[in-house]
Design a protein around this motif. Sequence first.
Motif, PDB file in Angstrom:
ATOM      1  N   ALA A  30       0.831  -1.210   0.000  1.00 40.96           N
ATOM      2  CA  ALA A  30       0.000   0.000   0.000  1.00 40.96           C
ATOM      3  C   ALA A  30       0.865   1.259   0.000  1.00 40.96           C
ATOM      4  CB  ALA A  30      -0.938  -0.004   1.203  1.00 40.96           C
ATOM      5  N   TYR A  31       1.981   1.208   0.691  1.00 37.81           N
ATOM      6  CA  TYR A  31       2.902   2.349   0.723  1.00 37.81           C
ATOM      7  C   TYR A  31       3.564   2.593  -0.631  1.00 37.81           C
ATOM      8  CZ  TYR A  31       3.332   3.471   5.737  1.00 37.81           C
ATOM      9  OH  TYR A  31       3.116   3.908   7.012  1.00 37.81           O
ATOM     10  N   ARG A  32       3.821   1.528  -1.380  1.00 38.22           N
ATOM     11  CA  ARG A  32       4.642   1.616  -2.590  1.00 38.22           C
ATOM     12  C   ARG A  32       4.237   2.764  -3.524  1.00 38.22           C
ATOM     13  NH1 ARG A  32       4.640  -3.460  -3.879  1.00 38.22           N
ATOM     14  NH2 ARG A  32       6.427  -3.851  -2.564  1.00 38.22           N
ATOM     15  N   PRO A  33       2.979   2.873  -3.955  1.00 32.00           N
ATOM     16  CA  PRO A  33       2.654   3.969  -4.887  1.00 32.00           C
ATOM     17  C   PRO A  33       2.792   5.351  -4.238  1.00 32.00           C
ATOM     18  CG  PRO A  33       0.678   2.708  -4.330  1.00 32.00           C
ATOM     19  CD  PRO A  33       1.835   1.973  -3.741  1.00 32.00           C
ATOM     20  N   MET A  34       2.524   5.440  -2.949  1.00 36.66           N
ATOM     21  CA  MET A  34       2.671   6.727  -2.261  1.00 36.66           C
ATOM     22  C   MET A  34       4.135   7.140  -2.221  1.00 36.66           C
ATOM     23  SD  MET A  34       0.206   6.197   1.028  1.00 36.66           S
ATOM     24  CE  MET A  34      -0.809   4.743   0.977  1.00 36.66           C
ATOM     25  N   SER A 111       7.703  17.709   3.885  1.00 33.15           N
ATOM     26  CA  SER A 111       6.379  18.314   3.692  1.00 33.15           C
ATOM     27  C   SER A 111       5.575  17.545   2.648  1.00 33.15           C
ATOM     28  CB  SER A 111       6.498  19.789   3.314  1.00 33.15           C
ATOM     29  OG  SER A 111       7.137  19.925   2.061  1.00 33.15           O
ATOM     30  N   ASP A 112       6.251  16.952   1.665  1.00 31.72           N
ATOM     31  CA  ASP A 112       5.549  16.136   0.668  1.00 31.72           C
ATOM     32  C   ASP A 112       5.061  14.820   1.266  1.00 31.72           C
ATOM     33  OD1 ASP A 112       6.126  18.074  -1.240  1.00 31.72           O
ATOM     34  OD2 ASP A 112       7.929  17.041  -1.944  1.00 31.72           O
ATOM     35  N   ALA A 113       5.701  14.391   2.351  1.00 33.58           N
ATOM     36  CA  ALA A 113       5.373  13.102   2.967  1.00 33.58           C
ATOM     37  C   ALA A 113       4.334  13.207   4.074  1.00 33.58           C
ATOM     38  CB  ALA A 113       6.647  12.469   3.519  1.00 33.58           C
ATOM     39  N   THR A 114       3.937  14.416   4.442  1.00 28.77           N
ATOM     40  CA  THR A 114       3.065  14.565   5.610  1.00 28.77           C
ATOM     41  C   THR A 114       1.731  13.837   5.484  1.00 28.77           C
ATOM     42  OG1 THR A 114       2.233  16.675   4.774  1.00 28.77           O
ATOM     43  CG2 THR A 114       4.049  16.767   6.351  1.00 28.77           C
ATOM     44  N   GLY A 115       1.192  13.698   4.306  1.00 29.27           N
ATOM     45  CA  GLY A 115      -0.107  13.049   4.143  1.00 29.27           C
ATOM     46  C   GLY A 115      -0.060  11.534   4.080  1.00 29.27           C
ATOM     47  N   ILE A 116       1.121  10.968   4.008  1.00 31.34           N
ATOM     48  CA  ILE A 116       1.228   9.520   3.820  1.00 31.34           C
ATOM     49  C   ILE A 116       0.617   8.721   4.971  1.00 31.34           C
ATOM     50  CG2 ILE A 116       2.891   7.615   3.686  1.00 31.34           C
ATOM     51  CD1 ILE A 116       4.472   9.314   1.708  1.00 31.34           C
ATOM     52  N   PRO A 117       0.889   9.041   6.238  1.00 30.51           N
ATOM     53  CA  PRO A 117       0.259   8.246   7.305  1.00 30.51           C
ATOM     54  C   PRO A 117      -1.269   8.235   7.228  1.00 30.51           C
ATOM     55  CG  PRO A 117       2.053   9.539   8.201  1.00 30.51           C
ATOM     56  CD  PRO A 117       1.848  10.006   6.787  1.00 30.51           C
ATOM     57  N   GLN A 118      -1.871   9.374   6.906  1.00 33.23           N
ATOM     58  CA  GLN A 118      -3.338   9.424   6.808  1.00 33.23           C
ATOM     59  C   GLN A 118      -3.831   8.623   5.606  1.00 33.23           C
ATOM     60  OE1 GLN A 118      -5.585  10.738   9.107  1.00 33.23           O
ATOM     61  NE2 GLN A 118      -6.912   9.474   7.834  1.00 33.23           N
ATOM     62  N   ARG A 119      -3.104   8.689   4.519  1.00 35.79           N
ATOM     63  CA  ARG A 119      -3.494   7.913   3.337  1.00 35.79           C
ATOM     64  C   ARG A 119      -3.447   6.413   3.632  1.00 35.79           C
ATOM     65  NH1 ARG A 119       0.065  10.255  -1.460  1.00 35.79           N
ATOM     66  NH2 ARG A 119      -1.003   8.630  -2.645  1.00 35.79           N
TER      67      ARG A 119
END
Length: 149
Positions: A30-34, A111-119
């Motif tokens: 699930a992380y891979r595309p992010m 800053s580009d990575a901040t949304g990853i945990p929520q996604r």
Amino acid sequence: MTNEPSLNAPRLHRQVCFAMYSASRAATAAYRPMLEELGLTYPQYLVMLVLWEEQPRSVRELGEELGLDSGTLSPLLKRLEALGLVERRRSSEDERRVEIFLTDAGAALSSDATGIPQRLADAAGLSPAELDRLRDTLGRLTAALHSSR
């Protein structure tokens, strides 16, 4: 002689180890595309998370934090350095110590990575409280298994 398994035989679907293994593989997938959006692999992302929290970190400190040996960590750091995200420097206090610093590009990537945990949480379909409990339980399990060695 029968081919029927014993009723007491271990069952794959009842094994905690398999559930953790499957969940880990699913989460990494699930992380891979992010992470591809950031140009990072999952292990590189973990290194960056540690450095975004505090830098510089020695190679030894990174290895301890992430549970990685230097044979695994060194190629990761070389690749992150080639990407222009980190810089390795020898300590002025101890030449044997290599410290890892974020470059400006590496720091900006946070800053580009901040949304990853929520996604990932959204993809998991679990509430924040459920994810917190799961993380805490897994942390306790990891600590207990490490101390039982």
